[in-house]
Design an enzyme around this catalytic site. Structure first.
Site, PDB file in Angstrom:
ATOM      1  N   HIS A   9       0.831  -1.207   0.000  1.00 59.05           N
ATOM      2  CA  HIS A   9       0.000   0.000   0.000  1.00 59.05           C
ATOM      3  C   HIS A   9       0.868   1.260   0.000  1.00 59.05           C
ATOM      4  O   HIS A   9       2.039   1.234   0.396  1.00 59.05           O
ATOM      5  CB  HIS A   9      -0.914   0.010   1.229  1.00 59.05           C
ATOM      6  CG  HIS A   9      -0.148   0.019   2.518  1.00 59.05           C
ATOM      7  ND1 HIS A   9       0.407   1.155   3.053  1.00 59.05           N
ATOM      8  CD2 HIS A   9       0.183  -0.984   3.350  1.00 59.05           C
ATOM      9  CE1 HIS A   9       1.038   0.862   4.168  1.00 59.05           C
ATOM     10  NE2 HIS A   9       0.918  -0.443   4.375  1.00 59.05           N
ATOM     11  N   GLN A  21       2.822  -0.180  12.266  1.00 61.86           N
ATOM     12  CA  GLN A  21       1.393  -0.017  12.020  1.00 61.86           C
ATOM     13  C   GLN A  21       0.601  -1.278  12.321  1.00 61.86           C
ATOM     14  O   GLN A  21      -0.437  -1.222  12.948  1.00 61.86           O
ATOM     15  CB  GLN A  21       1.155   0.343  10.544  1.00 61.86           C
ATOM     16  CG  GLN A  21       0.777   1.743  10.355  1.00 61.86           C
ATOM     17  CD  GLN A  21       0.745   2.142   8.909  1.00 61.86           C
ATOM     18  OE1 GLN A  21       0.090   3.092   8.641  1.00 61.86           O
ATOM     19  NE2 GLN A  21       1.401   1.498   7.976  1.00 61.86           N
ATOM     20  N   GLU A  83      -2.024  -7.069   7.549  1.00 60.58           N
ATOM     21  CA  GLU A  83      -0.672  -6.970   8.092  1.00 60.58           C
ATOM     22  C   GLU A  83      -0.532  -7.808   9.356  1.00 60.58           C
ATOM     23  O   GLU A  83      -1.525  -8.182   9.990  1.00 60.58           O
ATOM     24  CB  GLU A  83      -0.337  -5.497   8.380  1.00 60.58           C
ATOM     25  CG  GLU A  83       1.046  -5.226   8.944  1.00 60.58           C
ATOM     26  CD  GLU A  83       2.201  -5.687   8.062  1.00 60.58           C
ATOM     27  OE1 GLU A  83       2.370  -6.922   7.882  1.00 60.58           O
ATOM     28  OE2 GLU A  83       2.961  -4.824   7.581  1.00 60.58           O
TER      29      GLU A  83
END
Length: 195
Positions: A9, A21, A83
């Site tokens: 991304h 993240q 993720e």
């Protein structure tokens, strides 16, 4: 055999700040959206027939930008492409994360690298099974692509210290023998190096 373009991304504010993240759903920033358009341009003549993405917003928006630029149907989303869950490390600075957890120190509440890779491989197999002959763009995350690169290269890639750049593209093939890199050496196109 299915050709797969794994795209990380575009940039988020936490990427710019070098924060972990994981599953925290931080949106793309304007730089990330511009990177996604560059990735779409690099993919333009690849004969791509469909696009899939992680369910996290930064990946789905990237996939939507690329799909729109290439005239593809909206992306199908797959939770298995999310993720890595970094547990208590979510939101920490990358430098602090490495200082605390390098050397095999387990991260409390985090998914292991092995669990991440197994999940991502199963998700890719699911995507491929839907249309086995369709060249497919898959938008995911740095940790996911890193795990897949490691698996497909028997641990040779990514090299120590090598990053998976935002909006980079790495080519794989799903064969009867499993996931392989698209060439003897990693092939990458797009806004950044493949890893």
């Amino acid at each position: 055999m299915t050709l797969l373009a794994l795209v990380r991304h575009g940039q988020t504010d936490w990427n710019a700040e070098r924060r972990i993240q994981g599953r925290t759903d931080i949106p793309l920033n304007d730089t990330g959206r511009a990177q996604d358009l560059l990735a779409a341009e690099a993919l333009r003549d690849g004969g791509w027939q469909r696009i899939a993405s992680s369910t996290l917003g930064r990946a789905t928006e990237t996939a939507e930008i690329i799909a729109s630029a290439l005239g593809l149907e909206p992306p199908a989303t797959h939770p298995g492409l999310m993720e890595r869950d970094y547990g208590v490390a979510e939101g920490t600075l990358v430098a602090d994360f490495h200082a605390r957890y390098d050397g095999g120190v387990p991260v409390p509440g985090a998914e292991t690298h092995e669990e991440l890779t197994e999940r991502a491989l199963a998700a890719l197999a699911e995507v491929v099974a839907q249309e086995p002959d369709a060249p497919t763009i898959v938008v995911a995350h740095g940790g996911v692509i890193r795990g897949l690169l490691g698996h497909a290269s028997n641990g040779a890639l990514p090299r120590p210290g090598e990053r998976i750049d935002n909006a980079s593209v790495t080519l794989f093939r799903m064969t009867d023998d499993g996931l392989v890199l698209a060439a003897d050496e990693r092939e990458s196109v797009g806004a950044g190096r493949g890893a």
